[in-house]
Design an enzyme around this catalytic site. Structure first.
Site, PDB file in Angstrom:
ATOM      1  N   TYR A  32      32.881  50.748  35.859  1.00  0.00           N
ATOM      2  CA  TYR A  32      32.065  51.354  36.906  1.00  0.00           C
ATOM      3  C   TYR A  32      32.659  51.118  38.279  1.00  0.00           C
ATOM      4  O   TYR A  32      33.621  50.363  38.441  1.00  0.00           O
ATOM      5  CB  TYR A  32      30.626  50.817  36.856  1.00  0.00           C
ATOM      6  N   LYS A 147      36.694  46.281  36.395  1.00  0.00           N
ATOM      7  CA  LYS A 147      35.293  46.397  36.825  1.00  0.00           C
ATOM      8  C   LYS A 147      34.460  46.924  35.659  1.00  0.00           C
ATOM      9  O   LYS A 147      34.086  48.094  35.593  1.00  0.00           O
ATOM     10  CB  LYS A 147      35.186  47.284  38.072  1.00  0.00           C
ATOM     11  N   GLU A 179      34.971  33.463  42.537  1.00  0.00           N
ATOM     12  CA  GLU A 179      34.289  34.495  43.332  1.00  0.00           C
ATOM     13  C   GLU A 179      32.791  34.376  43.096  1.00  0.00           C
ATOM     14  O   GLU A 179      32.333  33.424  42.470  1.00  0.00           O
ATOM     15  CB  GLU A 179      34.810  35.893  42.966  1.00  0.00           C
ATOM     16  N   LEU A 203      37.731  39.959  40.711  1.00  0.00           N
ATOM     17  CA  LEU A 203      37.848  41.387  40.980  1.00  0.00           C
ATOM     18  C   LEU A 203      38.577  41.550  42.311  1.00  0.00           C
ATOM     19  O   LEU A 203      38.297  40.818  43.261  1.00  0.00           O
ATOM     20  CB  LEU A 203      36.460  42.027  41.076  1.00  0.00           C
TER      21      LEU A 203
HETATM   22  N1  PDD Z   1      30.231  44.380  43.002  1.00  0.00           N
HETATM   23  N2  PDD Z   1      33.532  40.536  42.574  1.00  0.00           N
HETATM   24  C1  PDD Z   1      32.663  41.049  41.687  1.00  0.00           C
HETATM   25  C2  PDD Z   1      32.474  40.362  40.389  1.00  0.00           C
HETATM   26  C3  PDD Z   1      31.960  42.229  41.993  1.00  0.00           C
HETATM   27  O1  PDD Z   1      31.111  42.758  41.107  1.00  0.00           O
HETATM   28  C4  PDD Z   1      32.141  42.849  43.256  1.00  0.00           C
HETATM   29  C5  PDD Z   1      31.432  44.108  43.661  1.00  0.00           C
HETATM   30  C6  PDD Z   1      33.055  42.256  44.166  1.00  0.00           C
HETATM   31  C7  PDD Z   1      33.330  42.848  45.524  1.00  0.00           C
HETATM   32  O2  PDD Z   1      34.028  44.064  45.413  1.00  0.00           O
HETATM   33  P1  PDD Z   1      33.868  45.192  46.527  1.00  0.00           P
HETATM   34  O3  PDD Z   1      34.202  44.569  47.827  1.00  0.00           O
HETATM   35  O4  PDD Z   1      34.862  46.211  46.120  1.00  0.00           O
HETATM   36  O5  PDD Z   1      32.442  45.678  46.483  1.00  0.00           O
HETATM   37  C8  PDD Z   1      33.732  41.104  43.773  1.00  0.00           C
HETATM   38  C9  PDD Z   1      29.460  45.564  43.293  1.00  0.00           C
HETATM   39  C10 PDD Z   1      29.060  45.672  44.711  1.00  0.00           C
HETATM   40  C11 PDD Z   1      28.297  45.644  42.317  1.00  0.00           C
HETATM   41  O6  PDD Z   1      28.497  45.278  41.172  1.00  0.00           O
HETATM   42  O7  PDD Z   1      27.213  46.096  42.700  1.00  0.00           O
END
Ligand code: PDD
Length: 285
Positions: A32, A147, A179, A203
């Protein structure tokens, strides 16, 4: 009624039907993306589209519309009348529908693709005041760079954080901070930023990568090196960042107060630089 995207069509949400034999449902066999719309333009959509294509490649899901990610995202915004609002777009692609079997369907079936858009603004109070993180072991698999929607470990830890009044998780693997449950984490030690390097343990966050680039452009020292959990007492500031929340100051991790327990100057500077970056992406400027 919201309009959603399902398998190539834009339809009312209440007409969207997905099979119980979908592998996304049965196995979490699916990837996703979440992107952010700022009342007229996306934040770094090319990077999000690239990451989704990479997640598809890594999981060997071949989605015929992978070249249309940008177009589908924009159409979801427009069809839902969100053009002038702040919103998110969610896109999910599963390996498709087939009788339950761990092996990939043979012959392959069409992936299931689903997307929606919804109004979303950041929690400005949290960004101003900061929050606490729930410190816990990182029990996830070794491909956190993908993801995947298989987010049980993230969900369990996030709920624990939530139940304990924390806004996010701080995962620790082999003694090192990796993270959050849905964000990347940064630290400041002696005016230098630290964050976990890109690897299969985290991620590659789009927000993270933009923060790293901003630091370089503004001569703010940054080292992509993991911080040990037992060194938290010696860090001066921390923040977490993601698409939905932008940059949120962290005041406490587990029982450890970070620095002076208030949003620090480097964090606040990154927030200003990031806000400017968002505005600079507006093509109407
Ligand atoms: N999640 N690490 C994880 C495990 C994440 O699920 C996300 C983002 C990030 C940050 O990535 P980005 O800056 O590209 O949003 C880091 C999204 C926001 C979610 O699952 O809703």
């Amino acid at each position: 009624m919201d309009t959603v995207y399902l398998n190539g069509q834009f339809i009312p949400r209440n007409e969207a039907v997905i099979s119980p034999d979908d592998r996304g449902f049965l196995f979490g066999d699916s990837v996703y993306e979440v992107t952010r719309w700022y009342g007229g333009y996306f934040f770094d959509l090319p990077a999000h589209a690239k990451r989704l294509r990479r997640s598809l490649t890594e999981t060997k899901i071949s989605w015929q519309d992978a070249e249309r990610i940008e177009e589908i995202s924009e159409e979801l915004i427009q069809r839902n009348g969100l053009g002038g609002d702040c919103a998110i777009v969610y896109l999910q692609i599963t390996r498709g529908v087939a009788p339950r079997n761990h092996a990939f369907p043979d012959p392959p079936v069409s992936p299931t693709s689903y997307g929606f858009a919804k109004r979303h603004s950041i929690n400005t109070l949290l960004c101003e005041q900061g929050t606490s993180l729930w410190l816990t072991t990182d029990p996830r698999w070794n491909r956190c760079d993908i993801k995947s929607t298989a987010l049980l470990a993230n969900v369990m830890a996030y709920q624990e954080a939530h139940d304990n009044g924390c806004a996010e998780v701080c995962f620790v693997r082999d003694g090192l901070v990796t993270e959050g449950a849905h964000s990347n984490i940064f630290f400041v030690k002696n005016d230098t930023l630290y964050t976990h390097p890109e690897s299969e343990k985290i991620l590659s966050g789009i927000t993270r990568n933009n923060v790293v680039a901003l630091a370089a452009e503004n001569n703010i020292p940054l080292i992509e090196e993991a911080v040990a959990a037992d060194m938290l007492a010696y860090t001066h500031e921390s923040f977490f960042c993601n698409t939905t929340g932008e940059i949120v100051p962290v005041l406490k991790i587990g029982d450890q107060v970070i620095g002076e327990g208030r949003p620090g100057p480097v964090t606040q500077k990154m927030q200003v630089l990031f806000r400017n970056l968002i505005q600079s992406m507006d093509p109407r400027r």
